[in-house]
Write a protein that holds these residues in place. Structure first.
Motif, PDB file in Angstrom:
ATOM      1  N   LEU A  25       0.851  -1.191   0.000  1.00 54.67           N
ATOM      2  CA  LEU A  25       0.000   0.000   0.000  1.00 54.67           C
ATOM      3  C   LEU A  25       0.882   1.234   0.000  1.00 54.67           C
ATOM      4  O   LEU A  25       1.673   1.436   0.919  1.00 54.67           O
ATOM      5  CB  LEU A  25      -0.905  -0.015   1.227  1.00 54.67           C
ATOM      6  N   GLU A  26       0.742   2.067  -1.030  1.00 53.28           N
ATOM      7  CA  GLU A  26       1.622   3.211  -1.203  1.00 53.28           C
ATOM      8  C   GLU A  26       0.868   4.527  -1.004  1.00 53.28           C
ATOM      9  O   GLU A  26      -0.319   4.626  -1.258  1.00 53.28           O
ATOM     10  CB  GLU A  26       2.248   3.170  -2.597  1.00 53.28           C
ATOM     11  N   GLY A  27       1.608   5.536  -0.562  1.00 51.12           N
ATOM     12  CA  GLY A  27       1.016   6.862  -0.349  1.00 51.12           C
ATOM     13  C   GLY A  27      -0.017   6.825   0.751  1.00 51.12           C
ATOM     14  O   GLY A  27       0.133   6.109   1.748  1.00 51.12           O
ATOM     15  N   CYS A  28      -1.105   7.578   0.577  1.00 52.85           N
ATOM     16  CA  CYS A  28      -2.150   7.621   1.610  1.00 52.85           C
ATOM     17  C   CYS A  28      -2.893   6.298   1.759  1.00 52.85           C
ATOM     18  O   CYS A  28      -3.565   6.082   2.767  1.00 52.85           O
ATOM     19  CB  CYS A  28      -3.106   8.780   1.356  1.00 52.85           C
ATOM     20  N   TYR A  29      -2.774   5.386   0.781  1.00 58.66           N
ATOM     21  CA  TYR A  29      -3.378   4.055   0.932  1.00 58.66           C
ATOM     22  C   TYR A  29      -2.726   3.292   2.091  1.00 58.66           C
ATOM     23  O   TYR A  29      -3.307   2.364   2.634  1.00 58.66           O
ATOM     24  CB  TYR A  29      -3.237   3.228  -0.341  1.00 58.66           C
ATOM     25  N   ALA A  30      -1.508   3.682   2.465  1.00 60.22           N
ATOM     26  CA  ALA A  30      -0.813   3.015   3.572  1.00 60.22           C
ATOM     27  C   ALA A  30      -1.532   3.232   4.898  1.00 60.22           C
ATOM     28  O   ALA A  30      -1.286   2.515   5.864  1.00 60.22           O
ATOM     29  CB  ALA A  30       0.625   3.503   3.660  1.00 60.22           C
ATOM     30  N   GLU A  31      -2.438   4.209   4.956  1.00 61.71           N
ATOM     31  CA  GLU A  31      -3.219   4.460   6.173  1.00 61.71           C
ATOM     32  C   GLU A  31      -4.357   3.450   6.327  1.00 61.71           C
ATOM     33  O   GLU A  31      -4.946   3.338   7.396  1.00 61.71           O
ATOM     34  CB  GLU A  31      -3.787   5.876   6.139  1.00 61.71           C
ATOM     35  N   VAL A  68      -0.035 -20.874  -0.447  1.00 65.48           N
ATOM     36  CA  VAL A  68       0.275 -19.526  -0.925  1.00 65.48           C
ATOM     37  C   VAL A  68       0.542 -18.651   0.292  1.00 65.48           C
ATOM     38  O   VAL A  68      -0.322 -18.494   1.156  1.00 65.48           O
ATOM     39  CB  VAL A  68      -0.884 -18.937  -1.762  1.00 65.48           C
ATOM     40  N   PHE A  69       1.739 -18.080   0.354  1.00 62.16           N
ATOM     41  CA  PHE A  69       2.111 -17.200   1.455  1.00 62.16           C
ATOM     42  C   PHE A  69       1.591 -15.796   1.149  1.00 62.16           C
ATOM     43  O   PHE A  69       1.860 -15.244   0.089  1.00 62.16           O
ATOM     44  CB  PHE A  69       3.632 -17.180   1.623  1.00 62.16           C
ATOM     45  N   LEU A  70       0.827 -15.217   2.088  1.00 62.73           N
ATOM     46  CA  LEU A  70       0.247 -13.881   1.924  1.00 62.73           C
ATOM     47  C   LEU A  70       0.951 -12.886   2.825  1.00 62.73           C
ATOM     48  O   LEU A  70       1.241 -13.190   3.979  1.00 62.73           O
ATOM     49  CB  LEU A  70      -1.246 -13.895   2.279  1.00 62.73           C
ATOM     50  N   SER A  71       1.217 -11.688   2.298  1.00 64.34           N
ATOM     51  CA  SER A  71       1.817 -10.636   3.119  1.00 64.34           C
ATOM     52  C   SER A  71       1.410  -9.278   2.565  1.00 64.34           C
ATOM     53  O   SER A  71       0.925  -9.170   1.433  1.00 64.34           O
ATOM     54  CB  SER A  71       3.338 -10.762   3.143  1.00 64.34           C
ATOM     55  N   TYR A  72       1.604  -8.261   3.390  1.00 56.42           N
ATOM     56  CA  TYR A  72       1.378  -6.890   2.927  1.00 56.42           C
ATOM     57  C   TYR A  72       2.454  -5.988   3.496  1.00 56.42           C
ATOM     58  O   TYR A  72       3.111  -6.310   4.483  1.00 56.42           O
ATOM     59  CB  TYR A  72      -0.022  -6.388   3.282  1.00 56.42           C
ATOM     60  N   ALA A  73       2.642  -4.869   2.825  1.00 53.84           N
ATOM     61  CA  ALA A  73       3.620  -3.872   3.249  1.00 53.84           C
ATOM     62  C   ALA A  73       2.988  -2.500   3.108  1.00 53.84           C
ATOM     63  O   ALA A  73       2.057  -2.312   2.324  1.00 53.84           O
ATOM     64  CB  ALA A  73       4.877  -3.966   2.386  1.00 53.84           C
ATOM     65  N   LYS A  74       3.494  -1.568   3.877  1.00 52.62           N
ATOM     66  CA  LYS A  74       3.012  -0.187   3.800  1.00 52.62           C
ATOM     67  C   LYS A  74       4.180   0.724   3.446  1.00 52.62           C
ATOM     68  O   LYS A  74       5.228   0.657   4.072  1.00 52.62           O
ATOM     69  CB  LYS A  74       2.376   0.234   5.121  1.00 52.62           C
ATOM     70  N   GLU A  75       3.991   1.531   2.420  1.00 53.69           N
ATOM     71  CA  GLU A  75       5.027   2.436   1.941  1.00 53.69           C
ATOM     72  C   GLU A  75       4.458   3.847   1.836  1.00 53.69           C
ATOM     73  O   GLU A  75       4.152   4.323   0.748  1.00 53.69           O
ATOM     74  CB  GLU A  75       5.562   1.952   0.591  1.00 53.69           C
ATOM     75  N   PRO A  76       4.310   4.550   2.977  1.00 56.05           N
ATOM     76  CA  PRO A  76       3.682   5.878   2.965  1.00 56.05           C
ATOM     77  C   PRO A  76       4.546   6.954   2.319  1.00 56.05           C
ATOM     78  O   PRO A  76       4.045   8.038   2.015  1.00 56.05           O
ATOM     79  CB  PRO A  76       3.457   6.173   4.449  1.00 56.05           C
ATOM     80  N   GLN A  77       5.825   6.676   2.075  1.00 52.41           N
ATOM     81  CA  GLN A  77       6.721   7.693   1.525  1.00 52.41           C
ATOM     82  C   GLN A  77       6.417   8.033   0.059  1.00 52.41           C
ATOM     83  O   GLN A  77       6.876   9.047  -0.448  1.00 52.41           O
ATOM     84  CB  GLN A  77       8.188   7.267   1.669  1.00 52.41           C
ATOM     85  N   HIS A  78       5.648   7.198  -0.632  1.00 53.48           N
ATOM     86  CA  HIS A  78       5.297   7.488  -2.024  1.00 53.48           C
ATOM     87  C   HIS A  78       4.300   8.643  -2.090  1.00 53.48           C
ATOM     88  O   HIS A  78       3.404   8.748  -1.264  1.00 53.48           O
ATOM     89  CB  HIS A  78       4.696   6.259  -2.699  1.00 53.48           C
TER      90      HIS A  78
END
Length: 136
Positions: A25-31, A68-78
């Motif tokens: 999730l990038e930008g404000c989607y990271a919230e 299937v291995f599931l994961s998520y990451a947050k990248e608010p710096q975009h």
């Protein structure tokens, strides 16, 4: 809808069965809640190869049974909000990226198989998005 569509597209680009799915999730989607958006991407990805309907109730169980291995990451710096879905299989990784257009409410694909694009994904009469891709 955006995450589900991107998961579906990413999985179909793989040459082998999906082994790992990451939703970034990038930008404000990271919230937003990463778990929910990751499960939506997984729902789209897993629905490609099964006759059993995949939903939020059974998506984690379906991923576990398919290994299937599931994961998520947050990248608010975009600076731009977007969702990046990375699907992996047998040494191959495919990335698709998109966002929801605020003006039209459409899903915009902004990266396809590591190539930058700008393409609204069309919907059919039942509200399902479709995308046709061919390699020559």
């Amino acid at each position: 809808t955006c995450c589900r569509m991107l998961g579906r597209i990413a999985t179909q680009l793989l040459k082998g069965p999906i082994e790992q799915l990451t939703c970034s999730l990038e930008g404000c989607y990271a919230e937003e809640k990463g778990e929910v958006l990751m499960l939506a991407a997984a729902q789209g990805a897993l629905s490609v190869h099964t006759a059993v309907p995949v939903n939020f109730v059974n998506v984690r169980q379906m991923a576990d049974s398919s290994k299937v291995f599931l994961s998520y990451a947050k990248e608010p710096q975009h600076s731009k909000p977007s969702v990046k879905v990375i699907a992996k299989s047998e040494g191959q990784a495919v990335t698709v990226k998109g966002a929801v257009s605020e003006e039209e409410g459409l899903v915009l694909m902004t990266q396809f198989a590591d190539v930058p694009v700008y393409m609204p994904l069309p919907f059919d009469r039942e509200g399902r998005a479709y995308f046709v891709y061919s390699r020559h």
